[in-house]
Write a protein that holds these residues in place. Structure first.
Motif, PDB file in Angstrom:
ATOM      1  N   GLU A 120       0.741  -0.945  -0.285  1.00 42.91           N
ATOM      2  CA  GLU A 120      -0.208   0.080  -0.029  1.00 42.91           C
ATOM      3  C   GLU A 120       1.016   1.412  -0.270  1.00 42.91           C
ATOM      4  O   GLU A 120       0.561   2.277  -0.810  1.00 42.91           O
ATOM      5  CB  GLU A 120      -1.365  -0.136   0.879  1.00 42.91           C
ATOM      6  CG  GLU A 120      -2.204  -0.965   1.134  1.00 42.91           C
ATOM      7  CD  GLU A 120      -2.863  -0.774   2.793  1.00 42.91           C
ATOM      8  OE1 GLU A 120      -2.674  -0.312   3.489  1.00 42.91           O
ATOM      9  OE2 GLU A 120      -4.171  -1.256   2.247  1.00 42.91           O
ATOM     10  N   LEU A 137       1.676   1.647  -2.762  1.00 45.08           N
ATOM     11  CA  LEU A 137       0.735   2.210  -4.208  1.00 45.08           C
ATOM     12  C   LEU A 137       0.559   3.661  -4.287  1.00 45.08           C
ATOM     13  O   LEU A 137       0.242   4.129  -4.957  1.00 45.08           O
ATOM     14  CB  LEU A 137      -0.617   1.630  -4.246  1.00 45.08           C
ATOM     15  CG  LEU A 137      -1.629   1.366  -5.186  1.00 45.08           C
ATOM     16  CD1 LEU A 137      -1.450   0.275  -6.465  1.00 45.08           C
ATOM     17  CD2 LEU A 137      -3.238  -0.126  -4.299  1.00 45.08           C
ATOM     18  N   GLU A 138       0.785   4.030  -2.919  1.00 45.15           N
ATOM     19  CA  GLU A 138       0.518   5.521  -2.587  1.00 45.15           C
ATOM     20  C   GLU A 138       1.873   6.315  -3.457  1.00 45.15           C
ATOM     21  O   GLU A 138       1.494   7.358  -3.849  1.00 45.15           O
ATOM     22  CB  GLU A 138       1.127   5.757  -1.115  1.00 45.15           C
ATOM     23  CG  GLU A 138      -0.054   5.335  -0.190  1.00 45.15           C
ATOM     24  CD  GLU A 138       0.364   5.763   0.990  1.00 45.15           C
ATOM     25  OE1 GLU A 138       1.209   6.252   1.506  1.00 45.15           O
ATOM     26  OE2 GLU A 138      -0.668   4.778   1.886  1.00 45.15           O
ATOM     27  N   ASP A 170       2.959   5.264  -6.519  1.00 41.14           N
ATOM     28  CA  ASP A 170       3.176   5.128  -7.656  1.00 41.14           C
ATOM     29  C   ASP A 170       1.477   4.036  -7.868  1.00 41.14           C
ATOM     30  O   ASP A 170       1.822   3.474  -8.161  1.00 41.14           O
ATOM     31  CB  ASP A 170       3.488   4.829  -8.539  1.00 41.14           C
ATOM     32  CG  ASP A 170       3.877   4.234  -9.997  1.00 41.14           C
ATOM     33  OD1 ASP A 170       2.238   5.046 -10.451  1.00 41.14           O
ATOM     34  OD2 ASP A 170       4.136   4.056 -10.522  1.00 41.14           O
ATOM     35  N   PRO A 171       0.115   4.686  -8.217  1.00 43.93           N
ATOM     36  CA  PRO A 171      -1.268   4.283  -7.699  1.00 43.93           C
ATOM     37  C   PRO A 171      -1.043   2.790  -9.036  1.00 43.93           C
ATOM     38  O   PRO A 171      -1.758   2.802  -9.150  1.00 43.93           O
ATOM     39  CB  PRO A 171      -1.728   5.266  -8.337  1.00 43.93           C
ATOM     40  CG  PRO A 171      -0.865   6.244  -7.561  1.00 43.93           C
ATOM     41  CD  PRO A 171      -0.259   6.718  -8.433  1.00 43.93           C
ATOM     42  N   SER A 172      -0.139   3.151 -10.228  1.00 39.26           N
ATOM     43  CA  SER A 172      -0.548   3.063 -11.438  1.00 39.26           C
ATOM     44  C   SER A 172       1.063   1.455 -11.427  1.00 39.26           C
ATOM     45  O   SER A 172       0.222   0.744 -12.337  1.00 39.26           O
ATOM     46  CB  SER A 172       0.191   3.515 -12.573  1.00 39.26           C
ATOM     47  OG  SER A 172       0.835   3.815 -12.201  1.00 39.26           O
ATOM     48  N   LEU A 206      -0.059  -3.608  -7.824  1.00 42.80           N
ATOM     49  CA  LEU A 206      -1.414  -4.154  -7.866  1.00 42.80           C
ATOM     50  C   LEU A 206      -1.689  -5.846  -7.065  1.00 42.80           C
ATOM     51  O   LEU A 206      -2.338  -5.676  -7.213  1.00 42.80           O
ATOM     52  CB  LEU A 206      -2.303  -3.316  -9.058  1.00 42.80           C
ATOM     53  CG  LEU A 206      -1.952  -1.962  -8.952  1.00 42.80           C
ATOM     54  CD1 LEU A 206      -2.221  -1.442 -10.418  1.00 42.80           C
ATOM     55  CD2 LEU A 206      -3.714  -1.708  -7.935  1.00 42.80           C
ATOM     56  N   ASN A 237      -7.770  -4.987  -7.325  1.00 42.06           N
ATOM     57  CA  ASN A 237      -6.890  -4.431  -7.442  1.00 42.06           C
ATOM     58  C   ASN A 237      -6.049  -5.658  -8.970  1.00 42.06           C
ATOM     59  O   ASN A 237      -5.398  -5.028  -9.795  1.00 42.06           O
ATOM     60  CB  ASN A 237      -5.324  -4.922  -6.317  1.00 42.06           C
ATOM     61  CG  ASN A 237      -5.744  -3.591  -5.405  1.00 42.06           C
ATOM     62  OD1 ASN A 237      -5.933  -3.101  -5.739  1.00 42.06           O
ATOM     63  ND2 ASN A 237      -5.698  -4.156  -3.898  1.00 42.06           N
TER      64      ASN A 237
END
Length: 204
Positions: A116, A119-120, A122-124, A129, A148
């Motif tokens: 997580e 993901l904060e 770089d969400p992509s 994911l 996800n």
């Protein structure tokens, strides 16, 4: 194996020339070939750093941590990657390596926390994911896992058959059988030798 473990300790304590020597000797003296392939992967991480002009020490540690995680030396990978995160808490790939290692050790809470964080930053990133989805699936959080994993596929995760398999199983566990069949069919199309997927699709 003695040379191999010496090499791993050298990596931990940043004795890089000694690490290269011991890993090289480990490969040369391995009669069965199992240690040789692992040692070569570790030496490959050193080589990748050596050809990177102006690369920082954190990059070398990240390369070594990734190689360690790929050869299932997860506890050592975690120790090495924490060096990287102390220097640069925003190093996305370091958080991914950390999450992957915790996942493989069955420490799912720590894995989710690490992924997580990645993901904060770089969400992509599809790998983040994907690993997050697998961890959530192992915890029985199938809805979150599906979300996800679907995004990972849309963002170009490879190899796709691995993601299709995880999605098919997650949808089946979530009682969404039509979606499960759809992903088993995608898996069969991508890997026509996968008889297990064929049997499960028929069973559903």
């Amino acid at each position: 194996k003695l040379y191999y473990y010496r090499g791993l300790l050298n990596i931990l304590y940043k004795q890089y020339e000694d690490a290269k020597f011991n890993l090289g000797k480990a490969g040369q003296t391995d009669s069965e070939g199992t240690i040789k392939s692992i040692a070569e992967k570790m030496l490959g991480a050193f080589a990748a750093f050596d050809v990177s002009e102006g690369a920082q020490e954190t990059y070398r540690r990240a390369l070594l941590a990734k190689a360690l995680s790929e050869v299932n030396e997860h506890n050592l990978a975690i120790q090495v990657v924490y060096d990287v995160l102390e220097e640069n808490p925003q190093y996305r790939d370091a958080w991914i390596i950390l999450g992957y290692s915790y996942l493989n050790l069955g420490k799912y809470f720590d894995a989710i926390s690490s992924l997580e964080k990645a993901l904060e930053i770089d969400p992509s990133k599809p790998e983040t994911l994907y690993f997050l989805g697998i961890t959530q699936k192992k915890q029985g959080e199938y809805g979150k896992a599906i979300n996800n994993l679907e995004i990972a596929v849309r963002n170009g995760f490879e190899p796709k058959p691995a993601a299709y398999k995880e999605l098919a199983e997650s949808y089946m566990q979530n009682d969404e059988y039509e979606k499960a069949v759809m992903y088993y069919e995608k898996l069969i199309e991508a890997d026509k030798t996968n008889m297990d997927a064929f049997i499960k699709a028929i069973w559903i």
